[in-house]
Design a protein around this motif. Structure first.
Motif, PDB file in Angstrom:
ATOM      1  N   ASP A  56      45.614  47.988  28.095  1.00 55.85           N
ATOM      2  CA  ASP A  56      45.408  46.866  27.190  1.00 55.85           C
ATOM      3  C   ASP A  56      46.582  45.910  27.306  1.00 55.85           C
ATOM      4  O   ASP A  56      47.722  46.319  27.533  1.00 55.85           O
ATOM      5  N   SER A  57      46.288  44.615  27.180  1.00 58.65           N
ATOM      6  CA  SER A  57      47.286  43.561  27.227  1.00 58.65           C
ATOM      7  C   SER A  57      48.057  43.629  28.556  1.00 58.65           C
ATOM      8  O   SER A  57      47.458  43.587  29.619  1.00 58.65           O
ATOM      9  N   ALA A  58      49.387  43.780  28.509  1.00 60.81           N
ATOM     10  CA  ALA A  58      50.154  43.886  29.752  1.00 60.81           C
ATOM     11  C   ALA A  58      49.764  45.125  30.545  1.00 60.81           C
ATOM     12  O   ALA A  58      49.871  45.151  31.776  1.00 60.81           O
ATOM     13  N   GLY A  59      49.300  46.165  29.844  1.00 58.25           N
ATOM     14  CA  GLY A  59      48.809  47.347  30.541  1.00 58.25           C
ATOM     15  C   GLY A  59      47.585  47.050  31.380  1.00 58.25           C
ATOM     16  O   GLY A  59      47.323  47.721  32.383  1.00 58.25           O
ATOM     17  N   GLY A  60      46.802  46.027  30.982  1.00 58.12           N
ATOM     18  CA  GLY A  60      45.669  45.612  31.798  1.00 58.12           C
ATOM     19  C   GLY A  60      46.126  44.995  33.108  1.00 58.12           C
ATOM     20  O   GLY A  60      45.493  45.181  34.153  1.00 58.12           O
ATOM     21  N   ASP A  61      47.231  44.247  33.054  1.00 58.17           N
ATOM     22  CA  ASP A  61      47.849  43.719  34.275  1.00 58.17           C
ATOM     23  C   ASP A  61      48.243  44.870  35.182  1.00 58.17           C
ATOM     24  O   ASP A  61      47.919  44.886  36.388  1.00 58.17           O
ATOM     25  N   LEU A  62      48.938  45.851  34.627  1.00 56.02           N
ATOM     26  CA  LEU A  62      49.371  47.003  35.417  1.00 56.02           C
ATOM     27  C   LEU A  62      48.184  47.748  36.024  1.00 56.02           C
ATOM     28  O   LEU A  62      48.210  48.134  37.196  1.00 56.02           O
ATOM     29  N   ALA A  63      47.141  47.956  35.211  1.00 52.73           N
ATOM     30  CA  ALA A  63      45.997  48.729  35.675  1.00 52.73           C
ATOM     31  C   ALA A  63      45.305  48.048  36.851  1.00 52.73           C
ATOM     32  O   ALA A  63      45.068  48.669  37.897  1.00 52.73           O
ATOM     33  N   LEU A  64      44.973  46.767  36.690  1.00 47.61           N
ATOM     34  CA  LEU A  64      44.263  46.065  37.759  1.00 47.61           C
ATOM     35  C   LEU A  64      45.134  45.907  39.000  1.00 47.61           C
ATOM     36  O   LEU A  64      44.682  46.148  40.127  1.00 47.61           O
ATOM     37  N   ALA A  65      46.390  45.519  38.815  1.00 46.38           N
ATOM     38  CA  ALA A  65      47.261  45.313  39.975  1.00 46.38           C
ATOM     39  C   ALA A  65      47.508  46.616  40.736  1.00 46.38           C
ATOM     40  O   ALA A  65      47.561  46.625  41.970  1.00 46.38           O
ATOM     41  N   ALA A  66      47.659  47.729  40.018  1.00 43.20           N
ATOM     42  CA  ALA A  66      47.890  49.012  40.685  1.00 43.20           C
ATOM     43  C   ALA A  66      46.678  49.427  41.509  1.00 43.20           C
ATOM     44  O   ALA A  66      46.817  49.934  42.631  1.00 43.20           O
ATOM     45  N   VAL A  67      45.477  49.212  40.983  1.00 41.00           N
ATOM     46  CA  VAL A  67      44.273  49.575  41.734  1.00 41.00           C
ATOM     47  C   VAL A  67      44.094  48.643  42.932  1.00 41.00           C
ATOM     48  O   VAL A  67      43.699  49.088  44.017  1.00 41.00           O
ATOM     49  N   GLN A  68      44.385  47.363  42.757  1.00 44.35           N
ATOM     50  CA  GLN A  68      44.359  46.463  43.913  1.00 44.35           C
ATOM     51  C   GLN A  68      45.331  46.940  44.993  1.00 44.35           C
ATOM     52  O   GLN A  68      45.027  46.877  46.188  1.00 44.35           O
ATOM     53  N   HIS A  69      46.487  47.413  44.571  1.00 39.20           N
ATOM     54  CA  HIS A  69      47.480  47.905  45.522  1.00 39.20           C
ATOM     55  C   HIS A  69      46.962  49.150  46.246  1.00 39.20           C
ATOM     56  O   HIS A  69      47.174  49.307  47.458  1.00 39.20           O
ATOM     57  N   LEU A  70      46.273  50.027  45.524  1.00 35.53           N
ATOM     58  CA  LEU A  70      45.673  51.208  46.148  1.00 35.53           C
ATOM     59  C   LEU A  70      44.688  50.794  47.239  1.00 35.53           C
ATOM     60  O   LEU A  70      44.698  51.337  48.349  1.00 35.53           O
ATOM     61  N   VAL A  71      43.823  49.847  46.911  1.00 32.77           N
ATOM     62  CA  VAL A  71      42.820  49.391  47.869  1.00 32.77           C
ATOM     63  C   VAL A  71      43.497  48.754  49.077  1.00 32.77           C
ATOM     64  O   VAL A  71      43.098  48.985  50.228  1.00 32.77           O
ATOM     65  N   ARG A  73      46.284  49.527  50.320  1.00 30.96           N
ATOM     66  CA  ARG A  73      46.855  50.599  51.150  1.00 30.96           C
ATOM     67  C   ARG A  73      45.786  51.438  51.836  1.00 30.96           C
ATOM     68  O   ARG A  73      46.104  52.365  52.582  1.00 30.96           O
ATOM     69  N   GLY A  74      44.525  51.133  51.565  1.00 26.48           N
ATOM     70  CA  GLY A  74      43.442  51.872  52.197  1.00 26.48           C
ATOM     71  C   GLY A  74      43.136  53.195  51.534  1.00 26.48           C
ATOM     72  O   GLY A  74      42.464  54.048  52.141  1.00 26.48           O
ATOM     73  N   GLU A  75      43.581  53.395  50.309  1.00 27.20           N
ATOM     74  CA  GLU A  75      43.341  54.643  49.598  1.00 27.20           C
ATOM     75  C   GLU A  75      42.130  54.505  48.679  1.00 27.20           C
ATOM     76  O   GLU A  75      41.724  53.404  48.307  1.00 27.20           O
ATOM     77  N   THR A  76      41.553  55.645  48.325  1.00 29.47           N
ATOM     78  CA  THR A  76      40.357  55.649  47.487  1.00 29.47           C
ATOM     79  C   THR A  76      40.701  55.207  46.071  1.00 29.47           C
ATOM     80  O   THR A  76      41.594  55.772  45.444  1.00 29.47           O
ATOM     81  N   PRO A  77      40.015  54.197  45.550  1.00 36.20           N
ATOM     82  CA  PRO A  77      40.308  53.742  44.195  1.00 36.20           C
ATOM     83  C   PRO A  77      39.706  54.692  43.166  1.00 36.20           C
ATOM     84  O   PRO A  77      38.895  55.560  43.513  1.00 36.20           O
ATOM     85  N   PRO A  78      40.093  54.570  41.911  1.00 36.60           N
ATOM     86  CA  PRO A  78      39.493  55.386  40.856  1.00 36.60           C
ATOM     87  C   PRO A  78      38.027  55.028  40.664  1.00 36.60           C
ATOM     88  O   PRO A  78      37.515  54.055  41.246  1.00 36.60           O
ATOM     89  N   ASP A  79      37.352  55.773  39.836  1.00 34.52           N
ATOM     90  CA  ASP A  79      35.927  55.572  39.622  1.00 34.52           C
ATOM     91  C   ASP A  79      35.637  54.329  38.802  1.00 34.52           C
ATOM     92  O   ASP A  79      34.587  53.705  38.953  1.00 34.52           O
ATOM     93  N   ARG A  80      36.575  53.931  37.939  1.00 40.60           N
ATOM     94  CA  ARG A  80      36.287  52.845  36.992  1.00 40.60           C
ATOM     95  C   ARG A  80      37.580  52.226  36.488  1.00 40.60           C
ATOM     96  O   ARG A  80      38.620  52.891  36.414  1.00 40.60           O
ATOM     97  N   LEU A  81      37.494  50.941  36.119  1.00 41.47           N
ATOM     98  CA  LEU A  81      38.580  50.213  35.476  1.00 41.47           C
ATOM     99  C   LEU A  81      38.097  49.711  34.122  1.00 41.47           C
ATOM    100  O   LEU A  81      37.022  49.119  34.026  1.00 41.47           O
ATOM    101  N   VAL A  82      38.876  49.945  33.070  1.00 39.87           N
ATOM    102  CA  VAL A  82      38.566  49.411  31.745  1.00 39.87           C
ATOM    103  C   VAL A  82      39.774  48.610  31.282  1.00 39.87           C
ATOM    104  O   VAL A  82      40.873  49.152  31.129  1.00 39.87           O
ATOM    105  N   LEU A  83      39.585  47.312  31.087  1.00 38.26           N
ATOM    106  CA  LEU A  83      40.664  46.393  30.740  1.00 38.26           C
ATOM    107  C   LEU A  83      40.415  45.816  29.356  1.00 38.26           C
ATOM    108  O   LEU A  83      39.374  45.204  29.108  1.00 38.26           O
ATOM    109  N   ILE A  84      41.372  46.015  28.451  1.00 36.52           N
ATOM    110  CA  ILE A  84      41.238  45.575  27.060  1.00 36.52           C
ATOM    111  C   ILE A  84      42.190  44.402  26.825  1.00 36.52           C
ATOM    112  O   ILE A  84      43.414  44.569  26.898  1.00 36.52           O
TER     113      ILE A  84
END
Length: 206
Positions: A56-71, A73-84
């Protein structure tokens, strides 16, 4: 966030990330790689299909950016993203944000945090502002937003862009509500969406 008790585990993960920033002076350029590595390790232990990443809030920035970084790097992303009420564009340059009158979050205060988070990066760099990063190959995204939130215009832009790029996105908007409204347990509106929020977190949206 992962496992059966996802909300408490993600809370600990977000708090830990915030402490890394505050006490170790790690900014976007160095923190995201660490978070992405931790999410990848958890996915490897449990299986990516059992992992939901939320913030949530700044944590939403962290969540989306971290998953983008995973992708990236060619790694498998998580099943779902929930941004509040996510903070997606730390520049806050959308003119619509300047017109918001959110009692919980100001543009001036957010821009001060922007300078801390971006560090040596351009604030528009996707590592600091995931709004500008790729949305393809990401897992399904659920976004919760309120129309009085200064971050709402960016949430709407994210949903529009994700749909245009063929990404799976669902945005839940409530008129006249403020930043992180869906977490306010004393209001009827959050209680009304909890039956939707829980399935989004566990990936059961059938």
């Amino acid at each position: 966030m992962s496992g059966n008790v996802k909300t408490s585990r993600q809370h600990r993960a977000v708090v830990q990330a915030a402490r890394l920033v505050r006490y170790n002076r790690l900014w976007a350029s160095s923190l995201l790689a660490r978070l992405a590595t931790r999410r990848a390790a958890r996915a490897a232990r449990r299986g990516a299909e059992a992992v939901t990443v939320t913030g949530d809030s700044a944590g939403g920035d962290l969540a989306l950016a971290a998953v983008q970084h995973l992708v990236h790097r060619g790694e498998t992303p998580p099943d779902r993203l929930v941004l509040i009420s996510p903070w997606l564009d730390v520049t806050l340059d959308d003119p619509a944000s300047l017109e918001m009158d959110d009692p919980l979050l100001s543009v001036a205060g957010s821009r001060a945090c922007e300078r801390l988070w971006a560090g040596d990066l351009n604030p528009a760099d996707p590592m600091a502002s995931p709004m500008f990063g790729p949305l393809t190959a990401l897992p399904p995204i659920t976004v919760y937003a309120g129309t009085l939130d200064v971050l709402y215009p960016d949430a709407a832009r994210l949903a529009e862009r994700a749909r245009a790029e063929g990404a799976a996105v669902d945005i839940v908007v409530r008129e006249g509500l403020v930043h992180t409204w869906s977490l306010f347990t004393f209001l009827p509106e959050p209680r009304a969406v909890w039956p939707q929020l829980h399935p989004a977190l566990i990936g059961d949206t059938a």
